[in-house]
Design a protein around this motif. Structure first.
Motif, short mmCIF file in Angstrom:
data_model
loop_
_atom_site.label_atom_id
_atom_site.label_comp_id
_atom_site.label_asym_id
_atom_site.label_seq_id
_atom_site.Cartn_x
_atom_site.Cartn_y
_atom_site.Cartn_z
N LEU A 139 -21.60 34.20 48.07
CA LEU A 139 -22.16 33.55 46.90
C LEU A 139 -21.15 32.75 46.10
O LEU A 139 -21.47 32.26 45.02
CB LEU A 139 -22.79 34.62 45.99
CG LEU A 139 -23.83 35.53 46.66
CD1 LEU A 139 -24.30 36.61 45.68
CD2 LEU A 139 -25.01 34.73 47.19
N GLN A 142 -20.35 30.01 50.26
CA GLN A 142 -21.64 29.55 49.72
C GLN A 142 -22.34 28.54 50.64
O GLN A 142 -23.56 28.60 50.82
CB GLN A 142 -21.44 28.96 48.32
CG GLN A 142 -20.45 27.82 48.26
CD GLN A 142 -20.14 27.38 46.84
OE1 GLN A 142 -20.53 28.02 45.86
NE2 GLN A 142 -19.42 26.27 46.70
N PHE A 181 -25.15 31.10 42.52
CA PHE A 181 -25.43 30.50 43.83
C PHE A 181 -26.72 29.68 43.79
O PHE A 181 -26.80 28.59 44.37
CB PHE A 181 -25.53 31.60 44.87
CG PHE A 181 -25.89 31.13 46.25
CD1 PHE A 181 -24.91 30.73 47.14
CD2 PHE A 181 -27.21 31.10 46.66
CE1 PHE A 181 -25.24 30.29 48.42
CE2 PHE A 181 -27.56 30.66 47.93
CZ PHE A 181 -26.57 30.26 48.82
#
Length: 288
Positions: free
Chosen positions: A119, A135, A172
């Motif tokens: 994330l 991510q 995120f």
């Protein structure tokens, strides 16, 4: 079989047995795990070989007029999938939705090491403990592997796909909006960690706003919901409020945004009082 002999005593005299009663059974009561009705689970790996548990809250009822079911993708699903699934099933107007939980192997509610990587943005090597920077790998997994796998199993409304995340997951979700605005129609970010890595999202926010204002990103029928707890850190509350103020003018281009503070909750408790609000924010949204 063991018997207990019951006797009648009157004025101190033993008058003899009255009845024979079977002893209580000592057999253990069978135990089995609790299961959630109308769910299923499968395993997947991303391109790098990292494993995920995919938790599915199946849709109930006929396929909507759009030709497919709305889909909600949920991060940190080990912690948040079950309560969101049951909130969906308990309210008839939400039962047609598919909830897709992105979970990790194991029983821990939060997998600290995996979520810290999945994330977060890349950081310099000297700051890369625990490992960070996955991510885009996670977004690639969702877009290229997970979404097609869901669409193989269910009719999906490709114009009504949403993402919900808390804390790092909220950060995120906002990153996904800023960098891949076509991937999700509705995003809910609860207590997002906007302070992370010296507020790294600010650059992505500026780029996103420029793209929207230049007509290079279409945000019609898109929404961003920002939610914080009133016992979140002051910085968390201020960062989310200020982001909302900066993003709200993009309503002129079709992006709907909202900001909400949950009273009496803190950073870790707030996701567990949000289930119905999240469902309303996402499934109550009109879409094309």
């Amino acid at each position: 079989m063991k018997l207990f002999i019951s006797t009648l005593i009157f004025n101190g005299l033993l008058l003899g047995p009255v009845s024979a009663v079977a002893a209580p059974s000592q057999e253990p009561v069978p135990e089995r795990p609790v299961t959630l009705d109308q769910t299923l689970e499968w395993s997947m790996q991303n391109e790098e070989g990292a494993a995920y548990r995919i938790l599915i809250s199946k849709p109930e009822g006929e396929v909507p007029y759009s030709g497919g079911y709305p889909v909600i993708y949920v991060l940190d699903a080990n912690a948040y999938f079950a309560s969101l699934h049951e909130a969906k099933r308990a309210q008839e107007q939400f039962r047609q939705a598919i909830i897709v939980g992105i979970a990790y192997p194991g029983e821990a509610p939060h997998n600290f090491l995996r979520r810290s990587y999945d994330l977060s943005p890349p950081v310099p090597e000297e700051n890369n403990t625990p490992p960070q920077g996955g991510q885009d790998e996670l977004l690639d997994f969702i877009e290229d592997r997970l979404m097609p796998a869901v669409a193989e199993r269910f009719p999906v409304d490709t114009h009504h796909q949403s993402l919900y995340g808390h804390s790092f997951g909220g950060m995120f979700a906002i990153y996904a909006l800023f960098t891949r605005p076509d991937l999700f129609n509705h995003l809910v970010a609860a207590s997002p960690s906007l302070w992370w890595d010296d507020s790294y999202l600010l650059k992505h926010e500026r780029d996103f706003r420029q793209q929207v204002e230049a007509g290079e990103a279409n945000v019609i029928h898109h929404s961003l919901s920002l939610i914080v707890a009133d016992h979140d850190s002051l910085q968390n509350q201020q960062d989310a409020s200020q982001l909302y103020q900066r993003i709200e003018p993009l309503s002129a281009y079709g992006l709907r945004s909202s900001f909400y503070t949950v009273e009496g909750e803190d950073h870790m408790s707030v996701p567990f009082v949000l289930e119905s609000r999240v469902l309303k924010q996402i499934l109550g949204s009109r879409h094309g």
